[in-house]
Design a protein around this motif. Structure first.
Motif, mmCIF file in Angstrom:
data_model
loop_
_atom_site.group_PDB
_atom_site.id
_atom_site.type_symbol
_atom_site.label_atom_id
_atom_site.label_comp_id
_atom_site.label_asym_id
_atom_site.label_seq_id
_atom_site.Cartn_x
_atom_site.Cartn_y
_atom_site.Cartn_z
ATOM 1 N N GLY A 43 -17.151 25.620 -32.698
ATOM 2 C CA GLY A 43 -18.483 26.081 -32.290
ATOM 3 C C GLY A 43 -19.288 25.063 -31.494
ATOM 4 N N GLU A 44 -18.776 23.853 -31.325
ATOM 5 C CA GLU A 44 -19.531 22.838 -30.576
ATOM 6 C C GLU A 44 -19.371 23.066 -29.064
ATOM 7 N N GLU A 49 -16.896 25.490 -24.171
ATOM 8 C CA GLU A 49 -16.684 25.440 -22.720
ATOM 9 C C GLU A 49 -15.189 25.359 -22.370
ATOM 10 N N ILE A 50 -14.445 24.637 -23.184
ATOM 11 C CA ILE A 50 -12.992 24.563 -22.958
ATOM 12 C C ILE A 50 -12.370 25.950 -23.136
ATOM 13 N N GLY A 51 -12.812 26.669 -24.158
ATOM 14 C CA GLY A 51 -12.321 28.035 -24.376
ATOM 15 C C GLY A 51 -12.626 28.927 -23.185
ATOM 16 N N ILE A 87 -15.552 18.651 -17.949
ATOM 17 C CA ILE A 87 -16.284 19.322 -19.032
ATOM 18 C C ILE A 87 -16.820 18.276 -20.012
ATOM 19 N N LEU A 88 -15.915 17.405 -20.452
ATOM 20 C CA LEU A 88 -16.282 16.542 -21.583
ATOM 21 C C LEU A 88 -17.061 15.286 -21.202
ATOM 22 N N HIS A 89 -16.723 14.656 -20.064
ATOM 23 C CA HIS A 89 -17.355 13.359 -19.765
ATOM 24 C C HIS A 89 -18.886 13.411 -19.694
ATOM 25 N N PRO A 90 -19.460 14.409 -18.992
ATOM 26 C CA PRO A 90 -20.933 14.428 -18.966
ATOM 27 C C PRO A 90 -21.541 14.649 -20.362
ATOM 28 N N MET A 91 -20.878 15.455 -21.179
ATOM 29 C CA MET A 91 -21.384 15.691 -22.545
ATOM 30 C C MET A 91 -21.299 14.415 -23.370
#
Ligand code: ATP
Length: 201
Positions: A43-44, A49-51, A87-91
């Motif tokens: 749920g995070e 976003e990956i889904g 997707i992940l780096h900015p988060m």
């Protein structure tokens, strides 16, 4: 500006162990791997976003990222790896900035396993601490901890920067070829060094 130290090293070199000791001694520790895990939990935002971008087959039944599947997918596919990183780096960066703001110790340690490979966080850190050990020790520790086949560990090691490249970027080095007591003593020395630097900063 507070003293920020990047902590890096190859797989199984002892980064997390050093980070845990420094945290016990009072440093603020921000672990980018732990943040990535949190972001890809059920749920995070990262998992969701990956889904959306990769498909639900990259999520487990509970909605968390299927790490094994994604690791295999991006290992030989640069485009997919870049898409995942976008997707992940900015988060991760947003979470790091928030943790930096909240830090209140004498100095902050930012754990970045692929610091040398990605060139990330250059403007943010004052020094780089490398945990270095022989490839044999890396192999043994990872085999013992993760029960991974030797070939898989070799492939991961081959995909990471080599020891010389990492050491070339180091301001400080902890050699972790001995036992845990030796590692603890060396880490305490480094901690005292950083306290002195933080006082002067
Ligand atoms: P990864 O990149 O895979 O996250 P890491 O660099 O964070 O690994 P650690 O998790 O700290 O490495 O250490 C790997 C394993 O080796 C752990 O099980 C840890 O307890 C063990 N270990 C680390 N240093 C030593 C040491 N000097 N003696 C014995 N075991 C050690």
């Amino acid at each position: 500006m507070p003293l920020v130290i990047a902590l890096t090293g190859g797989i199984g070199s002892g980064k997390s162990t050093v980070a845990d000791i420094l945290a016990e001694l009072g440093a603020d520790v921000i672990d980018t791997d732990a943040i990535a895990h949190r972001l890809t939990a059920p749920g995070e935002a990262g998992a969701v976003e990956i889904g959306r971008q990769f498909g639900s087959e990259f999520l487990r039944a509970d909605g968390a990222l299927d790490r094994e599947r994604m690791r295999e997918h991006v290992f030989s596919d640069t485009t997919a790896r870049k898409k995942l990183e976008a997707i992940l780096h900015p988060m991760i960066r947003t979470a790091v900035d928030a943790a930096m703001e909240a830090a209140c110790g004498s100095y902050t340690v930012l754990v970045v396993p692929l610091l040398v490979e990605t060139g990330a966080y250059q403007g943010l850190v004052k020094r780089t601490l490398v945990v270095d050990c022989s490839e044999t020790a890396q192999m043994e520790r990872v085999r013992e901890r993760n029960r991974l086949p030797e070939e898989t560990i070799r492939n991961i090691m081959a995909s990471q920067a080599n020891r010389a490249a990492r050491l070339a970027r180091a301001d400080d080095v902890i050699v972790n070829d001995g036992d845990l007591a030796t590692l603890r003593n060396r880490t305490l020395e480094i901690h005292r060094h950083y306290l002195r630097l933080a006082e002067k900063a």
